[in-house]
Design an enzyme around this catalytic site. Structure first.
Site, PDB file in Angstrom:
ATOM      1  CG  ASP A  47     -19.214 -19.364 -28.040  1.00  0.00           C
ATOM      2  OD1 ASP A  47     -18.058 -19.651 -27.687  1.00  0.00           O
ATOM      3  OD2 ASP A  47     -19.592 -18.189 -28.264  1.00  0.00           O
ATOM      4  CE1 TYR A  52     -21.425 -12.710 -26.181  1.00  0.00           C
ATOM      5  CE2 TYR A  52     -21.908 -15.048 -26.312  1.00  0.00           C
ATOM      6  CZ  TYR A  52     -21.195 -13.953 -26.747  1.00  0.00           C
ATOM      7  OH  TYR A  52     -20.271 -14.104 -27.749  1.00  0.00           O
ATOM      8  CE  LYS A  77     -17.022 -16.326 -26.679  1.00  0.00           C
ATOM      9  NZ  LYS A  77     -18.472 -16.480 -26.446  1.00  0.00           N
ATOM     10  CG  HIS A 110     -15.571 -11.893 -24.827  1.00  0.00           C
ATOM     11  ND1 HIS A 110     -16.843 -11.837 -24.312  1.00  0.00           N
ATOM     12  CD2 HIS A 110     -15.741 -11.917 -26.177  1.00  0.00           C
ATOM     13  CE1 HIS A 110     -17.728 -11.845 -25.286  1.00  0.00           C
ATOM     14  NE2 HIS A 110     -17.090 -11.881 -26.423  1.00  0.00           N
ATOM     15  CB  SER A 141     -12.316 -14.720 -28.015  1.00  0.00           C
ATOM     16  OG  SER A 141     -13.190 -14.323 -29.043  1.00  0.00           O
ATOM     17  CD  GLN A 163     -15.683 -17.505 -30.013  1.00  0.00           C
ATOM     18  OE1 GLN A 163     -16.434 -16.542 -29.887  1.00  0.00           O
ATOM     19  NE2 GLN A 163     -15.764 -18.574 -29.223  1.00  0.00           N
ATOM     20  CB  SER A 237     -30.809 -19.232 -35.537  1.00  0.00           C
ATOM     21  OG  SER A 237     -32.145 -18.925 -35.932  1.00  0.00           O
ATOM     22  NE  ARG A 242     -31.504 -19.912 -41.415  1.00  0.00           N
ATOM     23  CZ  ARG A 242     -31.193 -20.114 -42.701  1.00  0.00           C
ATOM     24  NH1 ARG A 242     -30.188 -20.919 -43.014  1.00  0.00           N
ATOM     25  NH2 ARG A 242     -31.899 -19.567 -43.649  1.00  0.00           N
TER      26      ARG A 242
END
Length: 281
Positions: A47, A52, A77, A110, A141, A163, A237, A242
C-alpha cells in the site's frame, strides 16, 4: 482454527482478489529494501500513495523480487490537492511510470478534503482509467458514510474499497456497517500503532494479557482481531524482525470471548490517532 493464511484473499466487487494482509509504506524511506523483506516474509500486497513519494522504490522492489507481476497487489492514492478529472488522469500515468508497471491493482482517492465536485470528478477519472486498463480496481480512503452516499446519489457504482483508521480503540461502526451492506471491503490503517505506542499504558493491558494467553505479542493480537473482523489490515515497519512478526498471525485464533473483550474497547472518535477526516464536508 480458521483457514486464513498470509496468502488468503477476499474477492473485490471489481472481480479481483485482494490479499487480506497488506504492507504499508507511509514514511518509509527504505521502501525498496523493506518491501523486498516483506515479499520474503510472504506479503503480496503493498500500500503506497503518490504523497508518500516512494512509488519508484516500491517498483524497484517488485522488479528485484523475481515474483510474477500478477502475484503482487499494488495500491496507490491521489491526495486532495491533485483532485480533478484531468489532473487525476495525469497522476495515474505518473504513478504507472513511477512503479514501472502496466497497471495498478487498486487506486484510491486518498482523502475527501477537495469537496464534492472535485471528489466526484476524480472518481469518474479513476473509473475511466480503469476502463482504459490502467487500473483494475477503484476505491476511496477516509470516506465517511455521507461521502459514500454522494457517489451513489451521482449514479456511480460503489467503490470496491474504503481505507480508514480502524483498530479496537477506533472501530468506526457506522462506516463499517455501510461498507458491509454495500459490498465495500474495509481496509484498516493504523491497526497496531496505538497498541505499540502505548504498550505500557493501562489501556493496552488487554493486549498484553491476551498475548500471554496465546503466546503472541500485543500487536499480533490486534492484527488477529482485525483479520477475524473481516478487515484488511495494513501494517508498516522497516525492521525485518517486525515485518516478519506482523505476518505471524495464522497459527492461532482469538476465542469469541476475547474478541468481545477487544470489541468493548471502542472509544469512537476519541480513539483515533491519525487525521481520520471521515467527517469532512
Amino acid at each position: 482454527m480458521d483457514r486464513l493464511t498470509i496468502s488468503s484473499s477476499v474477492l473485490l466487487s471489481s472481480g479481483y482478489p485482494i490479499p487480506r494482509l497488506g504492507f504499508g509504506v507511509y514514511q518509509n524511506y527504505t521502501a525498496d529494501t523493506s518491501v523486498l523483506e516483506a515479499f520474503t516474509a510472504g506479503y503480496r500486497h503493498v500500500d503506497s500513495a503518490q504523497a508518500y513519494r516512494n512509488e519508484h522504490k516500491v517498483g524497484l522492489a517488485v522488479k528485484q523480487s523475481g515474483l510474477n507481476r500478477e502475484d503482487i497487489f499494488l495500491t496507490t492514492k491521489c491526495i486532495s490537492k491533485t483532485h480533478g478529472y484531468e489532473s487525476t488522469l495525469k497522476g495515474v500515468n505518473k504513478s504507472l511510470e513511477a512503479f514501472g508497471v502496466d497497471y495498478i491493482d487498486l487506486f484510491l482517492i486518498h482523502n475527501p478534503h477537495s469537496g464534492k465536485d472535485l471528489r466526484l470528478a476524480t472518481y469518474r477519472a479513476l473509473q475511466d482509467a480503469r476502463k482504459a486498463g490502467k487500473i483494475r480496481t477503484v476505491g476511496v480512503s477516509n470516506y465517511g458514510v455521507h461521502h459514500l452516499e454522494e457517489i451513489r446519489d451521482a449514479g456511480l457504482e460503489a467503490p470496491s474499497v474504503n481505507q480508514i483508521e480502524l483498530h479496537p480503540f477506533c472501530q468506526q461502526h457506522p462506516i463499517v456497517a455501510y461498507c458491509n451492506q454495500h459490498g465495500i471491503v474495509v481496509q484498516a490503517y493504523c491497526p497496531i500503532k496505538r497498541i505499540v505506542r502505548d504498550i505500557n499504558d493501562d489501556s493496552t493491558k488487554p493486549f498484553r494479557d491476551l498475548g500471554q494467553k496465546y503466546g503472541k505479542d500485543p500487536a499480533q493480537i490486534a492484527l488477529r482481531w482485525s483479520l477475524q473482523k473481516g478487515f484488511v489490515p495494513l501494517v508498516k515497519s522497516e525492521q525485518p524482525e517486525r515485518i516478519r512478526s506482523n505476518a505471524d498471525l495464522y497459527d492461532f485464533h482469538l476465542a469469541e470471548e476475547d474478541m468481545a473483550l477487544l470489541d468493548g474497547l471502542d472509544m469512537a472518535e476519541k480513539g483515533a490517532i491519525s487525521w481520520n477526516p471521515v467527517d469532512v464536508d
